[in-house]
Scaffold this active site. Structure first.
Site, PDB file in Angstrom:
ATOM      1  N   GLU A 176       6.565   0.485  21.459  1.00  0.00           N
ATOM      2  CA  GLU A 176       4.926   0.143  20.983  1.00  0.00           C
ATOM      3  C   GLU A 176       4.950  -0.974  22.377  1.00  0.00           C
ATOM      4  O   GLU A 176       3.930  -1.904  21.110  1.00  0.00           O
ATOM      5  CB  GLU A 176       4.395   0.206  20.346  1.00  0.00           C
ATOM      6  N   GLU A 295       7.639   9.066  16.934  1.00  0.00           N
ATOM      7  CA  GLU A 295       6.823   8.546  15.116  1.00  0.00           C
ATOM      8  C   GLU A 295       5.480   9.075  14.929  1.00  0.00           C
ATOM      9  O   GLU A 295       4.557   8.915  15.940  1.00  0.00           O
ATOM     10  CB  GLU A 295       6.510   7.258  15.789  1.00  0.00           C
TER      11      GLU A 295
HETATM   12  O1  AHR Z   1       6.514   3.134  11.222  1.00  0.00           O
HETATM   13  C1  AHR Z   1       6.473   2.285  11.255  1.00  0.00           C
HETATM   14  C2  AHR Z   1       6.332   0.883  12.184  1.00  0.00           C
HETATM   15  O2  AHR Z   1       4.085   1.665  12.652  1.00  0.00           O
HETATM   16  C3  AHR Z   1       6.451   1.232  13.026  1.00  0.00           C
HETATM   17  O3  AHR Z   1       7.549  -0.876  13.319  1.00  0.00           O
HETATM   18  C4  AHR Z   1       5.851   0.332  14.596  1.00  0.00           C
HETATM   19  O4  AHR Z   1       6.449   0.759  15.804  1.00  0.00           O
HETATM   20  C5  AHR Z   1       4.594   1.600  14.533  1.00  0.00           C
HETATM   21  O5  AHR Z   1       3.384   0.815  14.162  1.00  0.00           O
END
Ligand code: AHR
Length: 507
Positions: A176, A295
């Site tokens: 990110e 994610e």
């Molecule tokens: O999954 C939790 C967090 O969400 C992760 O660390 C990050 O990559 C995202 O913003």
């Protein structure tokens, strides 16, 4: 619109989206909250094995059948020194983790993760730190993990008790990096250059590695689109996947709107693919960058992120208790992934244990399945094979976050052997059943082998420590075949999995 929810779906044996890459059903483990400590690793727990891994948790992870596992973050990776987590445990430094404002003991690191992966039946997907570090450290980490021996870094791994290389095939180039919350976040120009150089160096070690470049942190980022374009314009030749991340939470849109969010995920995938293809077009390149949705989950409806003391060790945080309603949204998100199996090759449910997770544990106590465990486990088991194109005609509804959400969201998967068909179906009509007809063309005669449903009169029902099996999948009857047509009435607000078997086959 509507009246009585109903839908028809037409599928043809030969009209396909594509084969699912098993890695679509992966997971994500971060050093965050109690994910690792008292989640997957708890020496002294009655069910801990010789390595300190909780066997009760390993059993549940195996049930989820996740072929790939991303590690060590997440936001955590952008401040992480991988060297802190290897070697004799009593010599590992304790560090502050600035990303989550906690203390990291480093008692679990890369080698423990790899050992755990082997036991869990999953393959590692490692992220390198491109926030506060760079290509030099990425190169050393790769050499430590993947080189056989005879060099300083690889011999260090051997001295640490791992004579065989870990042979990690899939690597993330940071995490990110567009997000202002990320340690060392960058502009697209800066990150694109850095990612390209890091990727080039890593591929000089091994051109068969697969590398994931960071896309936008979510579709709502103001730079979404431009970020993908710029980053890929730098890195196109050197990377294999573009990452996508998304979490949906229930806001003021109410249940129907919440259930509609997975349709936004469909669009996000299509837009990200379009950005990647636009970069290919600029080069007149036939090469396709595939997508790594590394994610995704629902998040935000429960589970405090607030810390009650400064710099705690493995605190209770992000421990969302998932409801039936959350499980329906997760089901919808799985459908979005399945229906884009031609472009999305990697998917990581974020996360796996305790932290916004399908599995919960108590320190020294039990482990149990949350509601979201069930749709994921079913998709992971029966979503492998060939996803068919579905021609869906459905009644629809409007919500504050979108118009014309079809009541039915579905995906249909032909088994790898070709002798069974799985229909995943989400009825988003909250108070009404949905009359569904599925017309199957060019298939051998089929029979209904199984129908299960996840639903509850109380959409807020959840599994908890006190009542860990309150919500479960339930077998259903009443789905009928009329020639090549399946007819079934899906209960209100329900996740359904219907398996059809060829009448000749014995399943
Ligand atoms: O999954 C939790 C967090 O969400 C992760 O660390 C990050 O990559 C995202 O913003």
């Amino acid at each position: 619109m509507t009246n009585k929810p109903r839908a028809t779906v037409i599928v043809d044996r030969d009209f396909t989206v594509g084969e699912t890459d098993p890695r679509l059903f992966g997971g994500f483990i971060e050093h965050l909250g109690r994910h690792i400590y008292t989640g997957i690793y708890e020496p002294g727990h009655p069910r801990a094995d010789a390595d300190g891994f909780r066997e009760d948790v390993l059993e549940l992870v195996r049930e989820l059948n996740m072929p790939i596992m991303r590690y060590p973050g997440g936001n955590f990776v952008s401040g992480y020194h991988w060297e802190d987590g290897v070697g004799p445990r009593d010599q590992r430094p304790v560090r502050l983790d600035f990303a989550w404002q906690v203390t990291e003991t480093n008692q679990f690191g890369t080698n423990e993760f790899i050992t755990w992966c082997r036991k869990a039946g999953t393959a590692p997907m490692l992220a390198v730190n491109l926030g506060t570090r760079g290509p030099a450290e990425a190169r050393e980490y790769l050499e430590y993990c993947n080189h056989a021996g005879g060099t300083a870094w690889s011999d260090l791994r051997r001295r640490h008790g791992y004579p065989e290389p870990h042979n990690v095939r899939l690597w993330c180039l940071g995490n990110e990096m567009d997000g202002p919350w990320q340690l060392g976040h960058m502009t697209a120009e800066e990150y694109g250059r850095l990612a390209a150089e890091t990727a080039r160096i890593m591929k000089q070690f091994d051109p068969t590695l697969e590398l994931v470049v960071c896309g936008s942190s979510h579709r709502g980022m103001p730079t979404f689109g431009a970020w993908e374009w710029t980053v890929l314009d730098h890195a196109f030749e050197h990377v294999d996947y573009l990452s996508l991340h998304t979490y949906y939470g229930r806001g003021s849109e109410g249940t129907p709107g919440y259930l509609g969010w997975p349709d936004h995920m469909d669009r996000f995938i299509e837009e990200a693919a379009a950005c990647a293809d636009a970069v290919a077009a600029k080069r007149r390149s036939p090469r396709r960058i595939h997508l790594s949705f590394d994610e995704w989950n629902v998040w935000g409806n429960s589970g405090s992120h607030r810390l009650t003391e400064p710099w705690p060790v493995a605190p209770r945080s992000h421990e969302s208790i998932y409801t039936v309603e959350d499980a329906l949204v997760v089901g919808g998100m799985l459908l979005a992934l399945l229906n884009h199996a031609d472009r999305v090759r990697v998917g990581c449910l974020a996360q796996v244990v305790n932290v916004i997770a399908p599995i919960m544990t108590e320190p020294g106590g039990a482990a149990w399945r949350q509601t979201i465990f069930y749709p994921f486990a079913q998709a992971s088991r029966y979503g492998r094979g060939v996803v068919l194109r579905t021609l869906v005609t459905s009644t629809a509804y409007d919500a504050p976050n979108g118009h014309g959400f079809p009541h039915l969201k579905t995906a249909v998967v032909r088994s790898p052997e070709g002798d069974a068909l799985t229909i995943f179906a989400l009825n988003r009509a909250v108070e009404q059943s949905l009359a569904l007809t599925v017309e199957m063309r060019a298939f051998a005669p089929m029979r209904v082998a199984e129908w299960t449903v996840l639903r509850d009169d109380d959409l807020t029902a959840a599994n908890t420590r006190a009542n860990p099996a309150r919500v479960q999948l339930r077998p259903m009857t009443g789905a009928t075949m009329d020639g090549s047509r399946l007819m079934v009435r899906l209960p209100p607000a329900s996740w359904n999995m219907i398996r059809l078997a060829s009448v000749q086959s014995i399943l």
